[in-house]
Structures are given as structure tokens and as C-alpha cells.
Design a protein around this motif. Structure first.
Motif, PDB file in Angstrom:
ATOM      1  N   ASN A  38      -1.264   3.555  13.844  1.00  0.00           N
ATOM      2  CA  ASN A  38      -0.122   4.272  14.422  1.00  0.00           C
ATOM      3  C   ASN A  38       0.486   5.243  13.407  1.00  0.00           C
ATOM      4  O   ASN A  38       0.834   6.377  13.761  1.00  0.00           O
ATOM      5  N   LEU A  39       0.617   4.821  12.144  1.00  0.00           N
ATOM      6  CA  LEU A  39       1.123   5.712  11.102  1.00  0.00           C
ATOM      7  C   LEU A  39       0.179   6.901  10.903  1.00  0.00           C
ATOM      8  O   LEU A  39       0.629   8.041  10.755  1.00  0.00           O
ATOM      9  N   MET A  40      -1.127   6.633  10.904  1.00  0.00           N
ATOM     10  CA  MET A  40      -2.110   7.708  10.758  1.00  0.00           C
ATOM     11  C   MET A  40      -2.004   8.709  11.896  1.00  0.00           C
ATOM     12  O   MET A  40      -2.019   9.920  11.666  1.00  0.00           O
ATOM     13  N   SER A  41      -1.924   8.220  13.101  1.00  0.00           N
ATOM     14  CA  SER A  41      -1.852   9.098  14.272  1.00  0.00           C
ATOM     15  C   SER A  41      -0.595   9.955  14.236  1.00  0.00           C
ATOM     16  O   SER A  41      -0.654  11.166  14.478  1.00  0.00           O
ATOM     17  N   ALA A  42       0.524   9.333  13.918  1.00  0.00           N
ATOM     18  CA  ALA A  42       1.783  10.080  13.852  1.00  0.00           C
ATOM     19  C   ALA A  42       1.725  11.124  12.741  1.00  0.00           C
ATOM     20  O   ALA A  42       2.178  12.265  12.928  1.00  0.00           O
ATOM     21  N   ALA A  43       1.164  10.765  11.589  1.00  0.00           N
ATOM     22  CA  ALA A  43       1.053  11.718  10.479  1.00  0.00           C
ATOM     23  C   ALA A  43       0.152  12.888  10.864  1.00  0.00           C
ATOM     24  O   ALA A  43       0.461  14.042  10.546  1.00  0.00           O
ATOM     25  N   ILE A  66       2.906   9.479   5.705  1.00  0.00           N
ATOM     26  CA  ILE A  66       1.778   9.269   4.790  1.00  0.00           C
ATOM     27  C   ILE A  66       2.189   8.325   3.665  1.00  0.00           C
ATOM     28  O   ILE A  66       1.427   7.430   3.278  1.00  0.00           O
ATOM     29  N   SER A  67       3.406   8.498   3.154  1.00  0.00           N
ATOM     30  CA  SER A  67       3.887   7.604   2.095  1.00  0.00           C
ATOM     31  C   SER A  67       4.010   6.174   2.598  1.00  0.00           C
ATOM     32  O   SER A  67       3.653   5.222   1.894  1.00  0.00           O
ATOM     33  N   ALA A  68       4.506   6.008   3.822  1.00  0.00           N
ATOM     34  CA  ALA A  68       4.615   4.666   4.404  1.00  0.00           C
ATOM     35  C   ALA A  68       3.236   4.043   4.584  1.00  0.00           C
ATOM     36  O   ALA A  68       3.030   2.854   4.296  1.00  0.00           O
ATOM     37  N   LEU A  69       2.278   4.832   5.032  1.00  0.00           N
ATOM     38  CA  LEU A  69       0.906   4.341   5.192  1.00  0.00           C
ATOM     39  C   LEU A  69       0.324   3.929   3.845  1.00  0.00           C
ATOM     40  O   LEU A  69      -0.294   2.861   3.729  1.00  0.00           O
ATOM     41  N   ALA A  70       0.537   4.744   2.826  1.00  0.00           N
ATOM     42  CA  ALA A  70       0.014   4.416   1.493  1.00  0.00           C
ATOM     43  C   ALA A  70       0.645   3.131   0.967  1.00  0.00           C
ATOM     44  O   ALA A  70      -0.045   2.287   0.375  1.00  0.00           O
ATOM     45  N   GLY A  71       1.945   2.953   1.198  1.00  0.00           N
ATOM     46  CA  GLY A  71       2.611   1.723   0.766  1.00  0.00           C
ATOM     47  C   GLY A  71       2.075   0.504   1.490  1.00  0.00           C
ATOM     48  O   GLY A  71       1.841  -0.544   0.882  1.00  0.00           O
ATOM     49  N   LEU A  72       1.857   0.643   2.796  1.00  0.00           N
ATOM     50  CA  LEU A  72       1.285  -0.448   3.578  1.00  0.00           C
ATOM     51  C   LEU A  72      -0.110  -0.795   3.074  1.00  0.00           C
ATOM     52  O   LEU A  72      -0.449  -1.965   2.894  1.00  0.00           O
ATOM     53  N   MET A  73      -0.912   0.227   2.827  1.00  0.00           N
ATOM     54  CA  MET A  73      -2.270  -0.007   2.339  1.00  0.00           C
ATOM     55  C   MET A  73      -2.249  -0.667   0.962  1.00  0.00           C
ATOM     56  O   MET A  73      -3.024  -1.587   0.697  1.00  0.00           O
TER      57      MET A  73
END
Length: 118
Positions: free
Chosen positions: A33-38, A61-68
Motif C-alpha cells: 500500500n505504501l509503494m502504491s501510494a508513493a 517512501i521514508s515510511a516504507l524504508a522504515g518499515l522495511m
């Protein structure tokens, strides 16, 4: 069984439903979902420029990187590898979309992933 009106959510049923979902599926779903929104905020959707907002894309993208960063050791590489590839693609797309690109290591999420080069 409790009776609920159509307007009232059945929180017991929702809790039972989420209890049956493995953590890895929740993590992957949130990441996708974060990827799609980004991607949309980067202007990569069919309508491109209409939804482009690099400030919003940076946050996603920052939120996705933190999650990863936080979850990579918790999910298998089977799940993590394609998510990391998608994250890197988004980071590169952000760099290309920026009028004044960030210095290497300063782009969105790069504090978690390290510098991303084209």
C-alpha cells in the motif's frame, strides 16, 4: 450472536478476521500500500502529473524504508527481496523526478537503506 445495524461495524468479527492473518501478510500488505501510494505521488500512475506531489512521495517512501528496515529480519527473504527492489525503484524514480536531486544518502528513506545511485 450480537445484532448490529448496517451502519455499526461488528468489531468482534473484525478482530476475529485480523487474528487469523499472519504478521508477514499484514507487513507485506502495508508495504505494498505504501509503494502504491508513493508511485501515484511520484506521478507514475496513468494520470501522471494530476496526482504528483513529491513532498507526499518523500514521506511515503521514508515510511516504507522504515518499515522495511524494521521488518526485514522478521519476514523471509522471499517476501523482503521484492519489497526492497520496489523501494529502490521508488527511490530512483524520486531522484529522477526531483528538479534538484538530494545528495546521495539524503534522499527519502536513504537513512535506512544507504545511498541510492542510478
Amino acid at each position: 450472536m450480537s445484532e448490529t445495524s448496517p451502519e455499526t461495524p461488528d468489531f468482534d468479527a473484525m478482530t476475529r478476521d485480523i487474528a487469523e492473518v499472519p504478521a508477514v501478510e499484514v507487513i507485506v500488505t502495508v508495504a505494498v500500500n505504501l509503494m502504491s501510494a508513493a508511485a501515484v505521488k511520484l506521478g507514475l500512475s496513468e494520470e501522471g502529473e494530476k496526482y504528483k506531489d513529491l513532498d507526499e512521495a518523500r514521506k511515503l517512501i521514508s515510511a516504507l524504508a522504515g518499515l522495511m528496515d524494521a521488518s526485514t529480519t522478521e519476514i523471509s527473504s522471499f517476501h523482503a527481496a521484492p519489497l526492497r527492489d520496489g523501494l529502490k525503484s521508488l527511490q530512483l524514480a524520486f531522484r529522477e523526478a526531483s528538479l534538484v536531486p538530494d545528495e546521495p544518502g539524503r534522499g527519502p528513506g536513504e537513512k535506512y537503506t544507504g545511498a541510492v545511485y542510478g
